[in-house]
Motif scaffolding. Structure first.
Motif, PDB file in Angstrom:
ATOM      1  N   VAL A   1       0.836  -1.200   0.000  1.00 38.40           N
ATOM      2  CA  VAL A   1       0.000   0.000   0.000  1.00 38.40           C
ATOM      3  C   VAL A   1       0.874   1.255   0.000  1.00 38.40           C
ATOM      4  CG1 VAL A   1      -1.554   1.402   1.435  1.00 38.40           C
ATOM      5  CG2 VAL A   1      -2.051  -1.022   1.050  1.00 38.40           C
ATOM      6  N   LEU A   2       1.861   1.280   0.887  1.00 44.69           N
ATOM      7  CA  LEU A   2       2.767   2.437   0.953  1.00 44.69           C
ATOM      8  C   LEU A   2       3.576   2.577  -0.335  1.00 44.69           C
ATOM      9  CD1 LEU A   2       4.073   2.063   4.618  1.00 44.69           C
ATOM     10  CD2 LEU A   2       2.324   3.641   3.780  1.00 44.69           C
ATOM     11  N   THR A   3       3.981   1.454  -0.892  1.00 40.78           N
ATOM     12  CA  THR A   3       4.762   1.478  -2.139  1.00 40.78           C
ATOM     13  C   THR A   3       3.956   2.085  -3.270  1.00 40.78           C
ATOM     14  OG1 THR A   3       5.992  -0.495  -1.443  1.00 40.78           O
ATOM     15  CG2 THR A   3       6.044   0.065  -3.783  1.00 40.78           C
ATOM     16  N   TYR A   4       2.716   1.624  -3.452  1.00 49.28           N
ATOM     17  CA  TYR A   4       1.866   2.177  -4.507  1.00 49.28           C
ATOM     18  C   TYR A   4       1.613   3.665  -4.276  1.00 49.28           C
ATOM     19  CZ  TYR A   4       0.712  -2.584  -6.104  1.00 49.28           C
ATOM     20  OH  TYR A   4       0.765  -3.861  -6.600  1.00 49.28           O
ATOM     21  N   ALA A   5       1.394   4.024  -3.022  1.00 46.92           N
ATOM     22  CA  ALA A   5       1.071   5.419  -2.702  1.00 46.92           C
ATOM     23  C   ALA A   5       2.220   6.360  -3.072  1.00 46.92           C
ATOM     24  CB  ALA A   5       0.737   5.552  -1.223  1.00 46.92           C
ATOM     25  N   LEU A   6       3.448   5.872  -2.984  1.00 46.45           N
ATOM     26  CA  LEU A   6       4.601   6.719  -3.267  1.00 46.45           C
ATOM     27  C   LEU A   6       4.704   7.108  -4.733  1.00 46.45           C
ATOM     28  CD1 LEU A   6       7.397   5.052  -1.106  1.00 46.45           C
ATOM     29  CD2 LEU A   6       6.371   7.310  -0.757  1.00 46.45           C
TER      30      LEU A   6
ATOM     31  N   ALA B   1      -3.919   5.599  -6.246  1.00 43.58           N
ATOM     32  CA  ALA B   1      -2.675   6.169  -6.776  1.00 43.58           C
ATOM     33  C   ALA B   1      -2.812   6.503  -8.252  1.00 43.58           C
ATOM     34  CB  ALA B   1      -1.522   5.198  -6.553  1.00 43.58           C
ATOM     35  N   LEU B   2      -3.527   5.647  -8.998  1.00 40.62           N
ATOM     36  CA  LEU B   2      -3.699   5.852 -10.441  1.00 40.62           C
ATOM     37  C   LEU B   2      -4.943   6.677 -10.768  1.00 40.62           C
ATOM     38  CD1 LEU B   2      -2.753   2.251 -11.607  1.00 40.62           C
ATOM     39  CD2 LEU B   2      -1.333   4.295 -11.733  1.00 40.62           C
ATOM     40  N   GLN B   3      -5.716   7.020  -9.739  1.00 36.01           N
ATOM     41  CA  GLN B   3      -6.896   7.877  -9.870  1.00 36.01           C
ATOM     42  C   GLN B   3      -7.947   7.282 -10.807  1.00 36.01           C
ATOM     43  OE1 GLN B   3      -5.880  12.279  -9.560  1.00 36.01           O
ATOM     44  NE2 GLN B   3      -3.957  11.526 -10.392  1.00 36.01           N
ATOM     45  N   VAL B   4      -8.269   5.997 -10.560  1.00 38.28           N
ATOM     46  CA  VAL B   4      -9.348   5.322 -11.279  1.00 38.28           C
ATOM     47  C   VAL B   4     -10.233   4.609 -10.263  1.00 38.28           C
ATOM     48  CG1 VAL B   4      -7.996   4.976 -13.391  1.00 38.28           C
ATOM     49  CG2 VAL B   4      -7.963   3.218 -11.600  1.00 38.28           C
ATOM     50  N   SER B   5     -11.387   4.127 -10.723  1.00 44.99           N
ATOM     51  CA  SER B   5     -12.304   3.365  -9.875  1.00 44.99           C
ATOM     52  C   SER B   5     -12.339   1.917 -10.348  1.00 44.99           C
ATOM     53  CB  SER B   5     -13.715   3.955  -9.931  1.00 44.99           C
ATOM     54  OG  SER B   5     -13.755   5.229  -9.327  1.00 44.99           O
TER      55      SER B   5
ATOM     56  N   MET C   1      -5.519  -3.162  -3.592  1.00 45.81           N
ATOM     57  CA  MET C   1      -6.169  -2.706  -4.822  1.00 45.81           C
ATOM     58  C   MET C   1      -6.696  -1.289  -4.681  1.00 45.81           C
ATOM     59  SD  MET C   1      -8.126  -6.057  -6.371  1.00 45.81           S
ATOM     60  CE  MET C   1      -9.175  -6.323  -4.936  1.00 45.81           C
ATOM     61  N   ALA C   2      -7.218  -0.957  -3.495  1.00 44.02           N
ATOM     62  CA  ALA C   2      -7.723   0.402  -3.266  1.00 44.02           C
ATOM     63  C   ALA C   2      -6.589   1.421  -3.359  1.00 44.02           C
ATOM     64  CB  ALA C   2      -8.407   0.484  -1.913  1.00 44.02           C
ATOM     65  N   ALA C   3      -5.441   1.084  -2.773  1.00 43.91           N
ATOM     66  CA  ALA C   3      -4.289   1.987  -2.835  1.00 43.91           C
ATOM     67  C   ALA C   3      -3.812   2.165  -4.270  1.00 43.91           C
ATOM     68  CB  ALA C   3      -3.157   1.457  -1.963  1.00 43.91           C
TER      69      ALA C   3
ATOM     70  N   TRP D   1      -5.972   7.293   1.455  1.00 42.21           N
ATOM     71  CA  TRP D   1      -7.375   7.453   1.856  1.00 42.21           C
ATOM     72  C   TRP D   1      -8.199   6.255   1.401  1.00 42.21           C
ATOM     73  CZ3 TRP D   1     -12.221   7.408  -0.145  1.00 42.21           C
ATOM     74  CH2 TRP D   1     -13.241   7.949   0.626  1.00 42.21           C
ATOM     75  N   CYS D   2      -8.012   5.852   0.150  1.00 42.66           N
ATOM     76  CA  CYS D   2      -8.776   4.722  -0.387  1.00 42.66           C
ATOM     77  C   CYS D   2      -8.430   3.422   0.338  1.00 42.66           C
ATOM     78  CB  CYS D   2      -8.508   4.576  -1.889  1.00 42.66           C
ATOM     79  SG  CYS D   2      -9.177   5.923  -2.898  1.00 42.66           S
ATOM     80  N   ALA D   3      -7.148   3.203   0.619  1.00 43.72           N
ATOM     81  CA  ALA D   3      -6.738   1.985   1.326  1.00 43.72           C
ATOM     82  C   ALA D   3      -7.382   1.914   2.700  1.00 43.72           C
ATOM     83  CB  ALA D   3      -5.219   1.934   1.435  1.00 43.72           C
TER      84      ALA D   3
END
Length: 312
Positions: free
Chosen positions: A220-225, A258-262, A252-254, A234-236
């Motif tokens: 989660v932290l890796t994707y967020a970076l 991070a990619l700003q999609v749903s 998946m939420a993170a 927030w999503c995670a």
């Protein structure tokens, strides 16, 4: 101190060697140890699984027993082998074990096999390709649904197939990576809430949850970076915690944030329509977003490799 320096140097060398080997060779095409392991585990399941009408507790006990017999002897054998081998061979064993327990290049190849026909508007080929990596029904998926299913799989398996085995390798050495991979394989085989597997597969599912808990949070932290950090976290936190899987949901939420999609929504599993909560925040994904998901995982691998090289 010399022993610790040698151990960490050996660990870092084996890990980086395995990543390079995986990226160069990819997954073996003709034979893979996990295929043999799956057959081995299936024989034990066929011998010991009870009928679904048997008492729940008894089914779970049989599941615990079969999981233990399928997994633990191989981990113990590897520990014994490492104990008997001279220290200068440990990095080689570690490299081979980690190479067979990670799936970085395999994940990339599966994603590319979906993205190429999607870019060419070849939906039948894209449906067939995504059907090889997801358990949902893919026969009627449109372009957006294919991209969505593919991204969910890429983001989740970035944790399961890459970051989690690396984490357990760093923590417990080759035996840790092997324990994780065998456990994860049994979850993929038995961790479904079907009448036949609901209780028998309970142990496989719970063990996978436990072993994935910390690696998933690091993922989660890796994707967020490497994306919209605030939205990813927030999503995670707000969406991932309510997901049916305590680890796949936040990951998946993170990634979606991070990619700003749903991601998520309705999907058919084993003939049953499931309406799943939304993960991420933004428009529904297209094929270019699948490309971005692969790049997100790649960037995470490069970051982990760099940190390991610097810290160890």
């Amino acid at each position: 101190m010399d022993f610790l320096f040698e151990y960490f140097s050996c660990t870092a060398l084996a890990l980086l060697s395995a990543l390079l080997l995986d990226r160069w060779l990819g997954e073996p095409q003709s034979w893979h140890p996990l295929i043999w392991f799956g057959n081995w585990a299936s024989r034990w399941r066929n011998a010991w699984q009870l009928h679904p009408t048997a008492p729940k507790t008894l089914q779970r006990l049989h599941g615990v027993g079969v999981w233990s017999v399928a997994v633990l002897p191989w981990v113990a054998l590897l520990v014994l082998l490492l104990w008997l081998l001279p220290s200068w061979l440990e990095w080689l064993v570690g490299t081979v074990i980690l190479y067979f327990t990670i799936g970085w290049q395999s994940l990339r190849e599966h994603a590319i096999a979906i993205a190429k026909p999607l870019h060419a508007q070849d939906l039948p080929q894209a449906r067939a390709a995504v059907g090889r990596i997801v358990s949902r029904d893919t026969s009627a998926l449109d372009e957006t649904q294919i991209a969505k299913a593919s991204m969910e799989s890429v983001l989740e398996n970035g944790s399961d197939a890459i970051f989690a085995p690396i984490f357990w390798f760093l923590l417990l050495g080759p035996a840790g990576a092997l324990l994780y991979r065998l456990s994860n394989t049994l979850d993929a085989m038995w961790g479904y809430k079907t009448p036949e597997l609901l209780h028998f597969g309970w142990c496989a599912a719970r063990m996978d949850d436990v072993l994935n808990y910390l690696p998933a949070r690091l993922t989660v932290l890796t994707y967020a970076l490497f994306g919209n950090t605030k939205r990813a976290l927030w999503c995670a936190w707000h969406q991932g915690r309510g997901w049916k899987s305590p680890n796949a949901g936040p990951v998946m939420a993170a990634g979606a944030g991070a990619l700003q999609v749903s991601l998520s929504g309705a999907a058919t599993y084993f003939g049953e329509l499931q309406v799943r909560p939304t993960l991420g925040k933004g428009p529904e994904p297209k094929v270019n977003d699948l490309d971005q998901a692969v790049r997100l995982v790649d960037k995470g691998v490069y970051l982990w490799a760099l940190l390991i090289l610097v810290l160890l």
